[in-house]
Write an enzyme that holds these catalytic residues in place. Structure first.
Site, short mmCIF file in Angstrom:
data_model
loop_
_atom_site.label_atom_id
_atom_site.label_comp_id
_atom_site.label_asym_id
_atom_site.label_seq_id
_atom_site.Cartn_x
_atom_site.Cartn_y
_atom_site.Cartn_z
CE LYS A 60 -20.82 15.70 17.31
NZ LYS A 60 -22.14 15.09 17.03
CD GLU B 272 -14.45 1.71 24.22
OE1 GLU B 272 -14.89 0.66 23.71
OE2 GLU B 272 -13.73 1.71 25.22
CB CYS C 172 -21.61 -1.05 21.42
SG CYS C 172 -21.14 -0.69 23.12
CD GLU D 52 -23.25 -2.06 15.98
OE1 GLU D 52 -22.89 -1.12 15.26
OE2 GLU D 52 -22.94 -2.16 17.18
P1 NAD Z 1 -22.29 7.27 14.68
O1 NAD Z 1 -20.96 6.72 14.36
O2 NAD Z 1 -23.23 7.55 13.56
O3 NAD Z 1 -22.17 8.67 15.46
C1 NAD Z 1 -21.41 8.77 16.65
C2 NAD Z 1 -21.02 10.23 16.86
O4 NAD Z 1 -20.12 10.62 15.81
C3 NAD Z 1 -22.18 11.23 16.81
O5 NAD Z 1 -21.95 12.24 17.78
C4 NAD Z 1 -22.07 11.80 15.40
O6 NAD Z 1 -22.65 13.10 15.28
C5 NAD Z 1 -20.57 11.86 15.21
N1 NAD Z 1 -20.09 11.87 13.82
C6 NAD Z 1 -20.74 11.49 12.70
N2 NAD Z 1 -19.92 11.61 11.63
C7 NAD Z 1 -18.73 12.05 12.10
C8 NAD Z 1 -17.46 12.33 11.49
N3 NAD Z 1 -17.26 12.18 10.19
N4 NAD Z 1 -16.44 12.74 12.29
C9 NAD Z 1 -16.61 12.87 13.63
N5 NAD Z 1 -17.79 12.63 14.24
C10 NAD Z 1 -18.83 12.22 13.49
O7 NAD Z 1 -22.94 6.28 15.75
P2 NAD Z 1 -24.40 6.32 16.36
O8 NAD Z 1 -25.36 5.86 15.32
O9 NAD Z 1 -24.62 7.64 17.02
O10 NAD Z 1 -24.27 5.21 17.53
C11 NAD Z 1 -24.43 3.85 17.31
C12 NAD Z 1 -23.08 3.18 17.12
O11 NAD Z 1 -22.25 3.42 18.26
C13 NAD Z 1 -23.17 1.68 17.02
O12 NAD Z 1 -22.33 1.23 16.00
C14 NAD Z 1 -22.67 1.19 18.37
O13 NAD Z 1 -22.15 -0.11 18.37
C15 NAD Z 1 -21.64 2.21 18.68
N6 NAD Z 1 -21.37 2.25 20.13
C16 NAD Z 1 -20.19 1.74 20.60
C17 NAD Z 1 -19.93 1.72 21.96
C18 NAD Z 1 -18.65 1.17 22.52
O14 NAD Z 1 -18.33 1.49 23.67
N7 NAD Z 1 -17.91 0.34 21.80
C19 NAD Z 1 -20.88 2.24 22.85
C20 NAD Z 1 -22.07 2.74 22.33
C21 NAD Z 1 -22.30 2.76 20.96
#
Ligand code: NAD
Length: 498
Positions: free
Chosen positions: A192, A268, A302, A401
């Protein structure tokens, strides 16, 4: 059409790349379609298939059936062949993938030669090789528990159905870092992707369906404008493992939701990593690296170091060196091969970053450079690379962040103080240290509680290097053998020995 410096224009194929992949078929979304925006121009690029909960249900059912009823999980040689086939097929679509990545993600072109595209495509070859070479059976030898001579061995087996949920910032890197090891290990999977970047995933789905022998149901790709479809993967009892990359807040929600069916969770999450400059380092050079890093993909990474810790006695000098570099790295068109800092992904994300800049001033900080929208970019979600000084590590902009091209510069009073400040964070994803004395650097390496650490500009990113977080930056490791083993179960077998 999109420009392709050095080559012929490459057509974006929105309608071709907007299907769901469910049970081996390319299908329209039951919810119709939704708009895909170019963050650099705010133009509607086209549309993506909009899945509903019923589509997600069908994808999970297909993955379950493919795991339970085919020999996929028991045939590592076939899996390796399929992953190599996918690797070659992706290379055959390299330029199309590159143009979609630049247009949909706003990824600077130069990054598509590395972590935004070409490096992650190579993951498929790395994990195909691991599927072939891994010790699936590990002998424990003969023992006599309770007096019975017994031969014991461990079988490493796939966990089952993996639900993979990914963000928008490095879509190929994160999607492939889940798909490649999960499939190599013998799992089936439902991906997803983030609502903002559906095409990157959908084009890969089309390539899988049309150009590989990966059996129907082994991989399913469900794009949707609806964030909560991901939650279905956390709660459905047919899913055995949720592999999530995203924010710490959502990661916690995934873990809570997954508890009901006690599935494995692999997380992650976010970061607020420290870049430590020791007092024996080349100050200007180190600050230059820190400034360059925070501009990369407009700070939407991230593991990007967003707190710069410099010796207090040279704070003003460090502020100037950092500001000079940031001022030279203007935000610009991601199509331009010289651009480091492209746009933010959406108006919403830019508004979020701008709110943090307002907060920094409210907390008493100074915006030394940047802080506004670039004057020469009338459209697109751009923001100038920004330096915030004059705050301490307790401020919200140093603790939370921001996910934009924003660096907070903080003074430290020596090596132990720098370690203390670096660790004074809920996160522990990444970090950097610059200095010349090996003993002092060693002390920092041992002291900072973080999953990766760069020394004097060293680059840790590659397919065999385990990546992940301490503390609230996550649970588990992605990539490398450790990343592969996240997708495995352990079965102990005991037989009477002669
Ligand atoms: P997000 O947490 O808003 O969304 C991530 C994913 O989760 C999306 O596909 C979203 O549709 C889905 N999602 C949203 N609510 C959900 C729920 N309740 N249950 C299951 N899935 C749900 O993050 P974002 O804004 O898309 O990405 C940025 C964030 O990702 C930052 O915090 C960044 O640090 C983190 N990130 C971490 C890594 C890592 O490897 N540690 C890598 C890249 C990004």
């Amino acid at each position: 059409m999109s420009s392709n410096p050095g080559g012929a224009p490459v057509a974006l194929r929105p309608t071709d790349s907007s299907a769901l992949l469910i049970d081996g078929k390319l299908l329209p979304g039951s919810g119709g379609v939704y708009e895909v925006l170019n963050p650099a121009t705010e133009e509607v690029l086209g549309h993506a298939a909009d899945a509903t909960p019923a589509d997600m249900d069908a994808a999970i059912a297909a993955a379950r059936r493919a795991f339970d009823e085919t020999t996929w999980s028991r045939d590592p040689a076939f899996r390796a062949r399929c992953l190599r086939q996918l690797h070659q097929a992706l290379l055959g679509h390299l330029e199309e993938l590159r143009e979609i990545t630049i247009a949909e993600v706003g990824a600077p072109r130069f990054l598509t030669s590395g972590p935004q595209l070409e490096t992650p495509i190579a993951y498929f070859e790395y994990f195909a090789e691991l599927a072939e070479s891994y010790a699936w059976r590990q002998d424990l030898g003969v023992a006599a528990p309770m007096g019975m001579k017994t031969q014991r061995y461990v079988l490493k087996e796939a966990v089952g159905v993996v639900g993979a949920i990914t963000p928008w910032n490095f879509p190929h890197q994160i999607n492939f870092a889940k798909i490649a090891p999960a499939l190599a290990a013998g799992n089936t999977l439902v991906l997803k992707p983030a609502p903002d970047t559906p095409w990157c995933a959908a084009l890969v789905g089309k390539i899988i369906a049309e150009e590989t022998d990966i059996p129907a149901g082994v991989i399913n790709i469900v794009t949707s404008s609806n964030h909560t479809l991901g939650a279905q993967l956390s709660t459905d009892s047919r899913v055995d493992l949720v592999s999530f990359t995203g924010s710490t807040t959502t990661g916690k929600a995934v873990m809570v939701a997954a508890a009901e069916t006690l599935k494995k969770v692999f997380l992650e999450l976010g970061g607020k990593s420290a870049f430590i400059v020791l007092d024996d380092a080349d100050l200007a050079g180190s600050c230059g690296i820190a400034a360059f890093t925070v501009c990369t993909h407009a700070g939407q990474g991230c593991a990007i170091t967003t707190r710069l810790l410099v010796p207090r006695a040279r704070y003003e000098e460090a502020v100037k060196a950092t500001a000079d570099t940031l001022a030279s790295l203007a935000a610009g068109d991601p199509n331009d091969p010289g651009t480091i800092c492209g746009p933010l992904i959406s108006a919403r994300q830019r508004a979020r970053v701008e709110e943090y800049l307002r907060l920094a001033e409210e907390e008493g900080g100074t915006i030394v450079v940047g802080g506004g929208r670039p004057k020469n970019q009338e459209r697109g979600f751009f923001l100038e690379p920004t330096l915030i000084s004059g705050l301490d590590n307790d401020s919200r902009v140093a603790q939370e962040e921001i996910f934009g091209p924003v660096l907070v510069i903080l003074p430290h009073d020596g090596d132990e103080d720098a370690i203390r400040i670096a660790n004074d964070s809920p996160y522990g994803l990444s970090g950097s240290v610059c200095g010349t004395d090996p003993a002092r650097i060693q002390r920092v390496i041992e002291g900072v509680r973080t999953g990766t650490l760069s020394v004097n500009g060293g680059i840790w990113y590659s397919e065999d290097a385990p990546f992940g977080g301490y503390k609230q930056s996550g649970i588990g490791r992605e990539m490398g053998i450790a990343g592969f083993e996240e997708y495995l179960e352990t079965k102990l077998v005991a037989e009477p020995a002669s």
